[in-house]
Design a protein around this motif. Structure first.
Motif, PDB file in Angstrom:
ATOM      1  N   ASP A 471       0.830  -1.207   0.000  1.00 34.92           N
ATOM      2  CA  ASP A 471       0.000   0.000   0.000  1.00 34.92           C
ATOM      3  C   ASP A 471       0.868   1.262   0.000  1.00 34.92           C
ATOM      4  N   TYR A 472       1.971   1.205   0.724  1.00 35.70           N
ATOM      5  CA  TYR A 472       2.885   2.354   0.769  1.00 35.70           C
ATOM      6  C   TYR A 472       3.469   2.618  -0.624  1.00 35.70           C
ATOM      7  N   LEU A 473       3.910   1.550  -1.288  1.00 38.57           N
ATOM      8  CA  LEU A 473       4.489   1.667  -2.627  1.00 38.57           C
ATOM      9  C   LEU A 473       3.455   2.215  -3.601  1.00 38.57           C
ATOM     10  N   ASN A 474       2.224   1.710  -3.520  1.00 37.83           N
ATOM     11  CA  ASN A 474       1.168   2.170  -4.421  1.00 37.83           C
ATOM     12  C   ASN A 474       0.881   3.657  -4.215  1.00 37.83           C
ATOM     13  N   ALA A 475       0.804   4.105  -2.945  1.00 43.62           N
ATOM     14  CA  ALA A 475       0.535   5.514  -2.650  1.00 43.62           C
ATOM     15  C   ALA A 475       1.671   6.397  -3.167  1.00 43.62           C
ATOM     16  N   TYR A 476       2.912   5.919  -3.022  1.00 47.05           N
ATOM     17  CA  TYR A 476       4.067   6.681  -3.507  1.00 47.05           C
ATOM     18  C   TYR A 476       3.994   6.839  -5.030  1.00 47.05           C
ATOM     19  N   ARG A 477       3.633   5.745  -5.716  1.00 45.76           N
ATOM     20  CA  ARG A 477       3.513   5.801  -7.173  1.00 45.76           C
ATOM     21  C   ARG A 477       2.427   6.790  -7.593  1.00 45.76           C
ATOM     22  N   MET A 478       1.306   6.817  -6.868  1.00 45.15           N
ATOM     23  CA  MET A 478       0.229   7.739  -7.206  1.00 45.15           C
ATOM     24  C   MET A 478       0.657   9.195  -7.013  1.00 45.15           C
ATOM     25  N   ASP A 479       1.453   9.461  -5.986  1.00 46.97           N
ATOM     26  CA  ASP A 479       1.972  10.823  -5.776  1.00 46.97           C
ATOM     27  C   ASP A 479       2.873  11.252  -6.929  1.00 46.97           C
ATOM     28  N   ARG A 480       3.726  10.311  -7.388  1.00 47.52           N
ATOM     29  CA  ARG A 480       4.608  10.628  -8.520  1.00 47.52           C
ATOM     30  C   ARG A 480       3.766  10.852  -9.791  1.00 47.52           C
ATOM     31  N   ALA A 481       2.729  10.053  -9.952  1.00 50.85           N
ATOM     32  CA  ALA A 481       1.849  10.209 -11.122  1.00 50.85           C
ATOM     33  C   ALA A 481       1.149  11.563 -11.075  1.00 50.85           C
ATOM     34  N   ALA A 482       0.703  11.960  -9.888  1.00 49.24           N
ATOM     35  CA  ALA A 482       0.041  13.257  -9.743  1.00 49.24           C
ATOM     36  C   ALA A 482       0.991  14.393 -10.139  1.00 49.24           C
ATOM     37  N   GLU A 497       3.088   3.919 -17.437  1.00 50.49           N
ATOM     38  CA  GLU A 497       4.332   3.179 -17.651  1.00 50.49           C
ATOM     39  C   GLU A 497       5.469   3.759 -16.811  1.00 50.49           C
ATOM     40  N   ARG A 498       5.525   5.094 -16.725  1.00 54.01           N
ATOM     41  CA  ARG A 498       6.609   5.754 -16.002  1.00 54.01           C
ATOM     42  C   ARG A 498       6.609   5.386 -14.515  1.00 54.01           C
ATOM     43  N   VAL A 499       5.415   5.232 -13.950  1.00 53.78           N
ATOM     44  CA  VAL A 499       5.353   4.952 -12.496  1.00 53.78           C
ATOM     45  C   VAL A 499       5.200   3.464 -12.189  1.00 53.78           C
ATOM     46  N   GLY A 500       5.284   2.600 -13.220  1.00 54.75           N
ATOM     47  CA  GLY A 500       5.361   1.171 -12.938  1.00 54.75           C
ATOM     48  C   GLY A 500       4.128   0.350 -13.235  1.00 54.75           C
ATOM     49  N   THR A 504      -2.935   0.158 -18.290  1.00 56.74           N
ATOM     50  CA  THR A 504      -3.437   1.521 -18.082  1.00 56.74           C
ATOM     51  C   THR A 504      -4.757   1.536 -17.325  1.00 56.74           C
ATOM     52  N   ASP A 505      -5.648   0.597 -17.639  1.00 53.72           N
ATOM     53  CA  ASP A 505      -6.942   0.545 -16.944  1.00 53.72           C
ATOM     54  C   ASP A 505      -6.742   0.303 -15.450  1.00 53.72           C
ATOM     55  N   TYR A 506      -5.822  -0.584 -15.130  1.00 52.14           N
ATOM     56  CA  TYR A 506      -5.555  -0.867 -13.715  1.00 52.14           C
ATOM     57  C   TYR A 506      -4.988   0.383 -13.031  1.00 52.14           C
ATOM     58  N   PHE A 507      -4.091   1.091 -13.727  1.00 48.57           N
ATOM     59  CA  PHE A 507      -3.510   2.319 -13.191  1.00 48.57           C
ATOM     60  C   PHE A 507      -4.603   3.353 -12.905  1.00 48.57           C
ATOM     61  N   ILE A 508      -5.524   3.514 -13.844  1.00 50.51           N
ATOM     62  CA  ILE A 508      -6.601   4.499 -13.663  1.00 50.51           C
ATOM     63  C   ILE A 508      -7.468   4.137 -12.460  1.00 50.51           C
ATOM     64  N   ASN A 509      -7.780   2.847 -12.327  1.00 47.88           N
ATOM     65  CA  ASN A 509      -8.595   2.407 -11.186  1.00 47.88           C
ATOM     66  C   ASN A 509      -7.881   2.661  -9.864  1.00 47.88           C
ATOM     67  N   ARG A 510      -6.569   2.398  -9.823  1.00 44.95           N
ATOM     68  CA  ARG A 510      -5.813   2.641  -8.602  1.00 44.95           C
ATOM     69  C   ARG A 510      -5.732   4.144  -8.306  1.00 44.95           C
ATOM     70  N   PHE A 511      -5.591   4.951  -9.355  1.00 45.02           N
ATOM     71  CA  PHE A 511      -5.520   6.406  -9.181  1.00 45.02           C
ATOM     72  C   PHE A 511      -6.833   6.932  -8.604  1.00 45.02           C
ATOM     73  N   GLY A 516      -9.411   9.897  -5.818  1.00 49.33           N
ATOM     74  CA  GLY A 516     -10.839  10.214  -5.863  1.00 49.33           C
ATOM     75  C   GLY A 516     -11.376  10.640  -7.203  1.00 49.33           C
ATOM     76  N   CYS A 517     -10.562  10.618  -8.249  1.00 54.90           N
ATOM     77  CA  CYS A 517     -11.030  10.977  -9.586  1.00 54.90           C
ATOM     78  C   CYS A 517     -10.063  10.398 -10.615  1.00 54.90           C
ATOM     79  N   THR A 518     -10.418  10.469 -11.887  1.00 49.13           N
ATOM     80  CA  THR A 518      -9.551   9.954 -12.943  1.00 49.13           C
ATOM     81  C   THR A 518      -8.334  10.865 -13.116  1.00 49.13           C
ATOM     82  N   PRO A 519      -7.251  10.341 -13.713  1.00 48.94           N
ATOM     83  CA  PRO A 519      -6.076  11.198 -13.974  1.00 48.94           C
ATOM     84  C   PRO A 519      -6.419  12.430 -14.805  1.00 48.94           C
TER      85      PRO A 519
END
Length: 533
Positions: A471-482, A497-500, A504-511, A516-519
Motif C-alpha cells: 500500500d505504501y508503494l502504491n501511494a508513492y507511485r500515485m503521488d509521482r503520477a500526480a 508506464e513511467r510509475v510502474g 493503463t486501466d488498472y492504473f486508472i482504477n488505482r488512481f 478520488g477521480c480519474t487522472p
C-alpha cells in the motif's frame, strides 16, 4: 403459491375466471388482472408471476403480441396460456412456436382450467427440481475448484472461475468453522451424529451468507476426524454489513452458535491480498486448530501438552530441548534434537495423529518463544512465517530434513527479532522505493537483498509507516503520477508506464481509489485551480 396474472379486455371474463375454480386450493394466487397486453407488460417490468393467462385479441396489444414480446425480451420466463374464442389452428400454431403451454377455447370449462393448472404445477415442480440439481452440481464443481486453489493445485482457469463467483474485494482470509472437538458432549457423538452436525453447520453458514453462499465450502479438510466448514472472508462482506472485520466475524460466530446445539469454534487464518495466497491463510488456520490441544497457564511461562482423550505420548523433554536449541540458534544441537525426536517417536510407535500432536506442541512453543523476544511482536506475522515454512509437504509427511531446515530458519528469525539494528534497514528500503518505484519491487526481493526475514521486515514496515509495504508503494507511485500530471503534458498511458503500471486501466482504477477521480479530471482540476494537493 404460484403467482398468476389474468389478461382480458372484458371485465366479466376476468371476474368469471377468478371465481370459476378454487385457485388457492390448487396452489395458485391471482396477483394481477390486466385489461390488455400493454398493462400486463408494465406490471411484468416491476413484478414477477409464474403463469400468464391472456385473451388472444385485445386493444393496444393482443395476447399473441404480449407472448412474443415477453419471449423476445426475456422479461419473464412465466408459463403462458392463450384463451380465444376462435378455433383456428393458425393461432394455436403461432402460440406454440412461442412456448405457449396451452390454448383454451372460450367459454373456458372448469375441467380445462384445472387441467392447465395441474400441468403448470407439474412443470414448475420439475423445473425447480432440475434447477436445484444443476445448482447442486455447480456448487460441487465450484467447491472442487476452490479446494484445489486452497491446496495449491490450480491454474489460471481455476482462479478466473472462482474469482468470478466470489467477487472478492479487499483483504482475504480463510476461516475454518467447525464443531469444537474439545467439548465432552461432542466427543461422545457417533460418527453419523457428527456428520449430521457438520451438515447443520454448513446450512447455518449458508443461511447467514445468503446471496454470498459461494463463500462457504463443506468439508474442506476431508480428514477422518475433522468436521469443518470453510469460509472465504473478504472485506466486502463486512463492508456490505456496515461492520469492521472483527465485528463481522464476531457477529457471524454469534449467529452460528445461536443456530447450533453444539459448541462451535472459528479458526481464523492470516490476512492475504489475493486468492492465490489463500492456501497460506488456510495453513495458518490449520496451525490455530492444532493449538487448541494446548494451553498456556496464567503465568504464561509453562506450557502444558494435552493429547486428545488423555491417551498417547508427548515427547515433551526432547521437544523442550529442541526449543532451547532454536532459542540459542545452535545449529548442531538443532540437528541432534530433531534426530532424537524422530528416534523417540519411532520407538514409541506413534501413529500419524500423535506425531502431529508432537509437531504441533513444538510449533506452539515456538510462537510463544517469538512473543517472548518482543512483547510488541505481531503474532499473526509469526504464524505467517510458520505457515509459509513449516507446513510444506515435507513436514506433513514427517521429514526430519525439512524440520531441521525449518528449525534453523526459525532460529535465524528469532535472532532478527532480538536485534533492533534491523530497523536501520527501513531507511535503505525507503530509499529503494524513491529510486526504483517504477520497478516491480516486492518485500520478498528486498528481504533477500538486505538479509532479513520477509515476515519480520513486513512487521517492522507496518509498525513504522502504519500501512503494508504494498500500500505504501502504491501511494508513492500515485503521488509521482500526480506530479507528472501537473507538471508535464504526458499522456495517461505514458505516465502509467513511467510509475510502474503496464496496464493503463488498472492504473486508472488505482488512481481513482487513491485520489478520488480519474487522472484526466485530476489534471484539469489542478490546472484550473479547483483542487488542492
Amino acid at each position: 403459491m404460484l403467482r398468476v396474472m389474468l389478461v382480458d379486455d372484458e371485465p366479466f371474463i376476468l371476474q368469471g375466471l377468478s371465481v370459476l375454480i378454487d385457485w388457492n386450493g390448487l396452489g395458485f394466487e391471482i396477483v394481477k388482472t390486466a385489461a390488455n397486453g400493454l398493462e400486463a407488460l408494465e406490471f411484468l417490468k416491476k413484478d414477477e408471476v409464474d403463469l400468464i393467462i391472456a385473451d388472444i385479441r385485445m386493444p393496444g396489444m393482443s395476447g399473441l403480441e404480449l407472448l412474443e414480446n415477453v419471449r423476445k425480451s426475456r422479461i419473464t420466463d412465466a408459463y403462458f396460456a392463450i384463451v380465444s374464442g376462435y378455433n383456428d389452428f393458425a393461432y394455436a400454431r403461432q402460440a406454440i412456436c412461442n412456448a405457449c403451454v396451452d390454448y383454451l377455447l372460450k367459454p373456458v370449462a372448469k375441467d380445462e382450467l384445472i387441467r392447465l393448472l395441474t400441468r403448470v404445477r407439474s412443470l414448475h415442480q420439475e423445473s425447480q427440481r432440475r434447477r436445484q440439481e444443476e445448482s447442486r452440481q455447480e456448487k460441487a464443481y465450484f467447491s472442487r475448484q476452490l479446494i484445489s486453489i486452497i491446496c495449491g493445485k490450480y491454474d489460471r482457469e481455476n482462479l478466473e472461475y472462482v474469482n468470478e463467483r466470489l467477487k472478492l474485494s479487499g483483504g482475504i482470509r480463510y476461516i475454518a468453522v467447525e464443531i469444537d472437538a474439545r467439548d465432552e458432549a461432542a466427543r461422545k457423538m457417533t460418527e453419523e451424529e457428527k456428520r449430521g452436525q457438520q451438515r447443520a453447520l454448513y446450512t447455518a453458514c449458508l443461511t447467514i451468507l445468503g446471496k454470498d453462499g459461494y463463500h462457504c465450502i463443506f468439508d474442506v479438510s476431508r480428514k477422518e476426524n475433522s468436521y469443518d466448514v470453510g469460509l472465504i472472508y473478504c472485506d466486502r462482506l463486512a463492508q456490505e454489513a456496515e461492520m469492521e472485520e472483527q465485528e463481522y466475524l464476531d457477529h457471524f460466530l454469534d449467529q452460528i452458535r445461536r443456530m447450533m446445539n453444539v459448541p462451535v469454534v472459528m479458526l481464523v487464518g492470516n490476512r492475504v491480498e489475493t486468492l492465490e495466497e489463500i492456501g497460506e491463510s488456510s495453513r495458518s488456520a490449520a496451525i490455530a486448530r492444532s493449538f487448541q490441544d494446548f494451553r498456556l497457564e496464567e503465568s504464561g511461562a509453562q506450557l502444558e501438552g494435552e493429547i486428545a482423550g488423555g491417551s498417547g505420548r508427548l515427547c515433551k523433554q526432547t521437544l523442550d530441548g529442541l526449543v532451547s536449541a532454536v532459542e540459542q540458534n545452535d545449529r548442531a544441537e538443532i540437528s541432534r534434537c530433531v534426530a532424537a525426536l524422530y528416534e523417540e517417536m519411532n520407538k514409541g510407535g506413534l501413529d500419524a495423529h500423535l506425531i502431529g500432536v508432537n509437531i504441533n506442541y513444538l510449533l506452539f512453543q515456538l510462537v510463544y518463544l517469538a512473543a517472548a523476544q518482543d512483547e510488541n511482536v505481531n503474532q499473526e506475522e509469526v504464524l505467517h512465517f510458520i505457515s509459509a515454512n513449516a507446513f510444506e509437504e515435507g513436514t506433513i509427511r514427517g521429514s526430519r530434513v525439512h524440520l531441521v531446515q525449518f528449525a534453523r530458519e526459525y532460529a535465524d528469525y528469532l535472532t532478527q527479532l532480538r536485534s533492533r539494528s534491523a530497523r536501520g534497514v527501513l531507511a535503505e528500503i525507503e530509499k529503494e522505493i524513491q529510486e526504483n518505484y517504477s520497478r516491480n519491487l516486492t518485500l520478498r526481493e528486498l528481504s533477500r537483498k538486505y538479509f532479513i526475514n520477509s515476515a519480520y521486515l513486513g512487521q517492522l514496515f507496518r509498525k513504522k509507516y502504519g500501512v503494508a509495504f504494498k500500500d505504501y508503494l502504491n501511494a508513492y507511485r500515485m503521488d509521482r503520477a500526480a506530479g507528472l500530471l501537473l507538471h508535464t503534458d504526458m499522456k495517461t498511458v505514458e505516465i502509467a508506464e513511467r510509475v510502474g503500471y503496464h496496464d493503463t486501466d488498472y492504473f486508472i482504477n488505482r488512481f481513482i481509489a487513491v485520489k478520488g477521480c480519474t487522472p484526466a479530471k485530476f489534471r484539469k482540476q489542478m490546472r484550473e485551480g479547483k483542487r488542492e494537493l
